[in-house]
Design an enzyme around this catalytic site. Structure first.
Site, PDB file in Angstrom:
ATOM      1  N   ASP A 141      33.009  -5.682  30.253  1.00 36.60           N
ATOM      2  CA  ASP A 141      31.635  -5.538  30.709  1.00 36.60           C
ATOM      3  C   ASP A 141      31.044  -4.169  30.376  1.00 36.60           C
ATOM      4  O   ASP A 141      31.755  -3.194  30.139  1.00 36.60           O
ATOM      5  CB  ASP A 141      31.539  -5.801  32.214  1.00 36.60           C
ATOM      6  CG  ASP A 141      32.494  -4.939  33.033  1.00 36.60           C
ATOM      7  OD1 ASP A 141      33.591  -4.611  32.536  1.00 36.60           O
ATOM      8  OD2 ASP A 141      32.156  -4.590  34.177  1.00 36.60           O
TER       9      ASP A 141
ATOM     10  N   GLU B 234      34.701  -5.375  35.450  1.00 38.19           N
ATOM     11  CA  GLU B 234      35.477  -4.284  36.025  1.00 38.19           C
ATOM     12  C   GLU B 234      34.588  -3.292  36.745  1.00 38.19           C
ATOM     13  O   GLU B 234      35.004  -2.653  37.716  1.00 38.19           O
ATOM     14  CB  GLU B 234      36.266  -3.561  34.921  1.00 38.19           C
ATOM     15  CG  GLU B 234      37.224  -2.481  35.424  1.00 38.19           C
ATOM     16  CD  GLU B 234      36.565  -1.140  35.713  1.00 38.19           C
ATOM     17  OE1 GLU B 234      37.002  -0.441  36.647  1.00 38.19           O
ATOM     18  OE2 GLU B 234      35.591  -0.790  35.011  1.00 38.19           O
TER      19      GLU B 234
END
Length: 397
Positions: A86, A144
């Site tokens: 991400d 994350e």
């Protein structure tokens, strides 16, 4: 898995043979970042690339994550290797050719590189399927950056079922390219959050004696919270309490009814972590009682500390020294930043390490989460090498 398949010369040649692809993958991902829990196109990109490698069992344990299993022809241990995918809500200012195409979103933490490195390792390791004893499980994790994080979702979805060990890496601007940072035991802190609401009685700024001023009370709370680390926690232990939000008031001539205070707590030891919210509330209660006000207190446990398993760390240590030499293996102090890789380590033993990606000559010096953050792409080869050779070392151990 026969170790002589990967001499140092062969490893270099293998990694160099796909280096342009790995760089290309990283640049594509950098141009097309996606926020936490929204990695739809990123996950599809990874899925499509993995399909071209052959020999993998590929699944989607959650909407935007991927797991690929490389099952060898001989029984053995199961090793998992993880990369996060991400990006962050930051406007990029690097001015590189492959800058983010999305306003307000960029890969400012190196996750594009992590994904590319793991794809590269998967491609190379697929060519050794017939010699693998056991299984290598490639985990491409979403979210994350945003608690509660994608790791715990993947754990709950069963991605670690049958896994014996797990490893993961993070590119870092704190180390020059070619340096690898690791530590036995604690390496990243746990991260928790708190919110305090001080409830007073508002009124006119010219008549403070007729109010219970939550701003004045709140400033005393902020000051006294700093005494927790300096006076209530053993100096040998490590903790950080940072007040990062103080909100209240609507006009300069009005004392408000309430203020809110928010902040972050970092720690390593469970006993320290569990004691801090009690100490915070003790201070808040004492000060508000003294001034006749009320309070509300919320405390949320976030990511746990990342604690490396000594045996797995030793295998990574050995791998790093064989590839780069002991002079390029750096033992680093534990970092107060946090990582949801801890959710995996809470289930199985493993190790987390750092791959240097700083290049002062090229101006690649900005810290993580900075709008000018970038990586030295030479570091991608280093990560691939450790993943590939580390897999051999661990499964042969």
């Amino acid at each position: 898995m026969k170790y002589d398949l990967l001499s140092e010369l062969n490893l270099d040649a293998l990694v160099c043979s796909i280096n342009n692809e790995v760089i290309g993958w990283r640049r594509y991902l950098h141009e097309n970042p996606e926020l936490s829990f929204q990695e739809d196109n990123t996950a599809q990109f990874v899925y499509d690339k993995l399909q071209t490698f052959g020999g993998l069992e590929i699944s989607r344990p959650t909407k935007t994550s991927i797991v690929a299993r490389l099952i060898g022809n001989h029984p053995g241990k199961v090793l998992a290797i993880r990369a996060d995918m991400d990006a962050l809500p930051i406007q990029e200012e690097t001015k590189i050719e492959f800058s983010s195409k999305k306003d307000g979103i960029m890969h400012a933490c190196g996750h594009d590189g992590h994904t590319a490195m793991l794809l590269g390792a998967a491609k190379l390791l697929c060519s050794f399927k017939n010699q693998i004893e056991g299984e290598i499980r490639f985990i491409f994790q979403h979210a994350e950056e945003l608690p509660p994080g994608g790791a715990i979702e993947m754990v709950n979805a069963g991605v670690l079922d049958g896994v014996d060990l797990i490893i993961g890496a993070h590119l870092t601007s704190n180390l020059e390219t070619g340096k690898i940072g690791l530590n036995y035991g604690p390496i990243m802190a746990g991260a928790d959050m708190f919110k305090i609401t001080i409830i007073g009685e508002g009124g006119h700024a010219s008549q403070p004696n007729q109010t219970i001023d939550p701003i004045l009370i709140g400033t005393q709370v902020v000051t006294n919270l700093q005494h927790i680390v300096s006076r209530k926690i053993d100096p040998i232990d490590t903790a950080v309490i940072s007040v990062t939000q103080f909100n209240g008031g609507t006009a300069v001539n009005v004392i408000p009814n309430y203020v809110t205070i928010g902040g972050s707590v970092r720690s390593f030891k469970p006993e320290v972590r569990n004691n801090i919210p009690k100490l915070i509330e003790q201070i808040v209660k004492g000060i508000t009682d003294a001034h006749g006000s009320k309070y509300e207190f919320e405390y949320h446990y976030g990511y746990s500390p990342v604690i490396n398993d000594n045996e797995t760390t030793n295998l990574i240590d050995k791998t790093v020294c064989e590839i780069f030499g002991e002079e390029n293996r750096v033992f680093i102090n534990p970092i107060m930043g946090s990582e949801d890789f801890s959710a995996f380590l809470n289930e199985v033993p493993g190790a987390y390490f750092f791959v240097g990606s700083r290049n002062e000559t090229e101006g690649i010096v900005y810290p993580h989460h900075h709008p000018k953050f970038n990586i030295d792409e030479r570091a991608l080869k280093d990560g691939v090498k450790i993943f590939v050779k580390g897999a051999f070392t661990i499964l042969n151990n």
